[in-house]
Design a protein around this motif. Structure first.
Motif, PDB file in Angstrom:
ATOM      1  N   ASP A  67      -4.580 -18.750  -7.489  1.00  0.00           N
ATOM      2  CA  ASP A  67      -4.188 -19.766  -7.891  1.00  0.00           C
ATOM      3  C   ASP A  67      -2.503 -20.119  -8.259  1.00  0.00           C
ATOM      4  OD1 ASP A  67      -6.177 -20.693  -6.700  1.00  0.00           O
ATOM      5  OD2 ASP A  67      -6.705 -20.809  -9.100  1.00  0.00           O
ATOM      6  N   ARG A  68      -2.651 -18.950  -9.168  1.00  0.00           N
ATOM      7  CA  ARG A  68      -1.062 -19.107 -10.131  1.00  0.00           C
ATOM      8  C   ARG A  68       0.265 -18.070  -9.340  1.00  0.00           C
ATOM      9  NH1 ARG A  68      -1.779 -18.370 -15.981  1.00  0.00           N
ATOM     10  NH2 ARG A  68      -2.986 -16.421 -15.557  1.00  0.00           N
ATOM     11  N   ASN A  69      -0.586 -16.639  -8.750  1.00  0.00           N
ATOM     12  CA  ASN A  69       0.638 -15.906  -8.577  1.00  0.00           C
ATOM     13  C   ASN A  69       0.255 -15.632  -6.963  1.00  0.00           C
ATOM     14  OD1 ASN A  69       2.814 -14.459  -8.241  1.00  0.00           O
ATOM     15  ND2 ASN A  69       1.737 -12.855  -9.780  1.00  0.00           N
ATOM     16  N   TRP A  70       0.591 -16.265  -6.107  1.00  0.00           N
ATOM     17  CA  TRP A  70      -0.209 -16.529  -4.158  1.00  0.00           C
ATOM     18  C   TRP A  70       0.564 -15.494  -4.099  1.00  0.00           C
ATOM     19  CZ3 TRP A  70       2.943 -17.178  -0.557  1.00  0.00           C
ATOM     20  CH2 TRP A  70       3.972 -17.881  -0.614  1.00  0.00           C
ATOM     21  N   PHE A  71       2.399 -15.145  -4.039  1.00  0.00           N
ATOM     22  CA  PHE A  71       2.866 -14.080  -3.316  1.00  0.00           C
ATOM     23  C   PHE A  71       2.910 -12.595  -4.091  1.00  0.00           C
ATOM     24  CE2 PHE A  71       6.638 -11.693  -3.133  1.00  0.00           C
ATOM     25  CZ  PHE A  71       6.874 -11.353  -2.196  1.00  0.00           C
ATOM     26  N   PHE A  72       2.037 -12.670  -5.540  1.00  0.00           N
ATOM     27  CA  PHE A  72       1.656 -10.959  -5.718  1.00  0.00           C
ATOM     28  C   PHE A  72       0.672 -11.222  -4.851  1.00  0.00           C
ATOM     29  CE2 PHE A  72       0.072  -7.849  -8.419  1.00  0.00           C
ATOM     30  CZ  PHE A  72       1.320  -7.327  -8.099  1.00  0.00           C
ATOM     31  N   THR A  73      -0.239 -11.774  -5.103  1.00  0.00           N
ATOM     32  CA  THR A  73      -1.776 -11.152  -4.790  1.00  0.00           C
ATOM     33  C   THR A  73      -1.741 -11.168  -2.748  1.00  0.00           C
ATOM     34  OG1 THR A  73      -2.852 -12.585  -5.611  1.00  0.00           O
ATOM     35  CG2 THR A  73      -4.132 -12.547  -3.626  1.00  0.00           C
ATOM     36  N   LEU A  74      -0.522 -11.511  -2.027  1.00  0.00           N
ATOM     37  CA  LEU A  74      -0.969 -11.240  -0.678  1.00  0.00           C
ATOM     38  C   LEU A  74       0.423 -10.120  -0.661  1.00  0.00           C
ATOM     39  CD1 LEU A  74      -0.753 -12.309   1.922  1.00  0.00           C
ATOM     40  CD2 LEU A  74       1.815 -13.290   1.412  1.00  0.00           C
ATOM     41  N   PHE A  75       1.191  -9.702  -1.611  1.00  0.00           N
ATOM     42  CA  PHE A  75       1.374  -8.486  -1.663  1.00  0.00           C
ATOM     43  C   PHE A  75       0.806  -7.106  -1.682  1.00  0.00           C
ATOM     44  CE2 PHE A  75       4.541  -4.789  -3.617  1.00  0.00           C
ATOM     45  CZ  PHE A  75       5.137  -5.063  -2.105  1.00  0.00           C
ATOM     46  N   VAL A  76       0.274  -7.384  -2.803  1.00  0.00           N
ATOM     47  CA  VAL A  76      -0.879  -6.148  -3.273  1.00  0.00           C
ATOM     48  C   VAL A  76      -1.519  -6.001  -1.614  1.00  0.00           C
ATOM     49  CG1 VAL A  76      -2.338  -5.733  -4.280  1.00  0.00           C
ATOM     50  CG2 VAL A  76      -0.796  -6.276  -5.307  1.00  0.00           C
ATOM     51  N   ALA A  77      -2.172  -7.009  -1.784  1.00  0.00           N
ATOM     52  CA  ALA A  77      -3.024  -6.738  -0.066  1.00  0.00           C
ATOM     53  C   ALA A  77      -2.555  -5.938   0.839  1.00  0.00           C
ATOM     54  CB  ALA A  77      -3.666  -8.484   0.518  1.00  0.00           C
ATOM     55  N   VAL A  78      -1.079  -6.430   1.430  1.00  0.00           N
ATOM     56  CA  VAL A  78      -0.565  -6.043   2.569  1.00  0.00           C
ATOM     57  C   VAL A  78       0.110  -4.900   2.205  1.00  0.00           C
ATOM     58  CG1 VAL A  78       1.075  -6.102   3.724  1.00  0.00           C
ATOM     59  CG2 VAL A  78      -0.290  -8.333   3.331  1.00  0.00           C
ATOM     60  N   ALA A  79       0.157  -3.973   0.917  1.00  0.00           N
ATOM     61  CA  ALA A  79       0.406  -2.985   0.426  1.00  0.00           C
ATOM     62  C   ALA A  79      -0.674  -1.991   0.170  1.00  0.00           C
ATOM     63  CB  ALA A  79       1.612  -2.975  -0.608  1.00  0.00           C
ATOM     64  N   ALA A  80      -1.953  -2.390   0.452  1.00  0.00           N
ATOM     65  CA  ALA A  80      -2.773  -2.047   0.466  1.00  0.00           C
ATOM     66  C   ALA A  80      -3.014  -1.162   1.480  1.00  0.00           C
ATOM     67  CB  ALA A  80      -4.158  -2.610  -0.866  1.00  0.00           C
ATOM     68  N   ALA A  81      -3.201  -2.568   2.120  1.00  0.00           N
ATOM     69  CA  ALA A  81      -3.532  -2.217   3.858  1.00  0.00           C
ATOM     70  C   ALA A  81      -2.482  -1.161   4.261  1.00  0.00           C
ATOM     71  CB  ALA A  81      -3.566  -3.809   4.628  1.00  0.00           C
ATOM     72  N   ALA A  82      -1.539  -1.056   3.871  1.00  0.00           N
ATOM     73  CA  ALA A  82      -0.188  -0.787   4.807  1.00  0.00           C
ATOM     74  C   ALA A  82      -0.760   1.335   4.286  1.00  0.00           C
ATOM     75  CB  ALA A  82       1.106  -1.230   4.270  1.00  0.00           C
ATOM     76  N   ALA A  83      -0.617   1.407   2.810  1.00  0.00           N
ATOM     77  CA  ALA A  83      -1.191   2.317   1.628  1.00  0.00           C
ATOM     78  C   ALA A  83      -2.234   3.058   2.800  1.00  0.00           C
ATOM     79  CB  ALA A  83      -1.388   2.517   0.679  1.00  0.00           C
ATOM     80  N   VAL A  84      -3.521   2.460   3.189  1.00  0.00           N
ATOM     81  CA  VAL A  84      -4.669   3.006   3.683  1.00  0.00           C
ATOM     82  C   VAL A  84      -4.368   3.650   4.890  1.00  0.00           C
ATOM     83  CG1 VAL A  84      -7.494   2.500   5.193  1.00  0.00           C
ATOM     84  CG2 VAL A  84      -6.764   2.115   2.435  1.00  0.00           C
ATOM     85  N   GLY A  85      -3.638   2.454   5.972  1.00  0.00           N
ATOM     86  CA  GLY A  85      -3.045   2.757   7.397  1.00  0.00           C
ATOM     87  C   GLY A  85      -2.609   4.067   7.142  1.00  0.00           C
ATOM     88  N   VAL A  86      -1.559   4.352   6.558  1.00  0.00           N
ATOM     89  CA  VAL A  86      -0.640   5.493   6.117  1.00  0.00           C
ATOM     90  C   VAL A  86      -1.120   7.117   5.806  1.00  0.00           C
ATOM     91  CG1 VAL A  86       1.279   7.213   5.245  1.00  0.00           C
ATOM     92  CG2 VAL A  86       1.736   4.465   5.555  1.00  0.00           C
ATOM     93  N   GLY A  87      -2.667   6.416   4.762  1.00  0.00           N
ATOM     94  CA  GLY A  87      -2.880   7.484   4.650  1.00  0.00           C
ATOM     95  C   GLY A  87      -4.087   8.178   6.137  1.00  0.00           C
TER      96      GLY A  87
END
Length: 81
Positions: free
Chosen positions: A7-27
């Motif tokens: 609710d307060r920091n939606w951009f950071f939440t979105l960034f972390v979710a996308v970065a985590a998915a990218a890291a798992v995908g690269v792995g």
């Protein structure tokens, strides 16, 4: 944890979710490459099979797009409550 408050920091939440998915995908792509090189011997280490680079890039693109869409839906549904 206030950093992950959507609710307060939606951009950071979105960034972390996308970065985590990218890291798992690269792995996963590294795992696929190593299994093909060492277990099934489909490729020689350092060289990819024809179409392999396109498949890898497509898979990573799909990971990022999927995470973005899923996170966006989550944030929209959370905001509508």
């Amino acid at each position: 944890f206030p950093v992950f408050d959507p609710d307060r920091n939606w951009f950071f939440t979105l960034f972390v979710a996308v970065a985590a998915a990218a890291a798992v995908g690269v792995g996963w792509e590294i795992y696929e490459y190593l299994t093909q090189a060492f277990i099934s011997h489909d490729i020689v280490l350092g060289y990819m099979r024809p179409g392999g680079l396109f498949d890898t890039l497509k898979d990573l693109f799909d990971d990022v797009i999927g995470a973005t869409i899923a996170s966006g839906i989550y944030l929209l549904l959370r905001r509508s409550r």
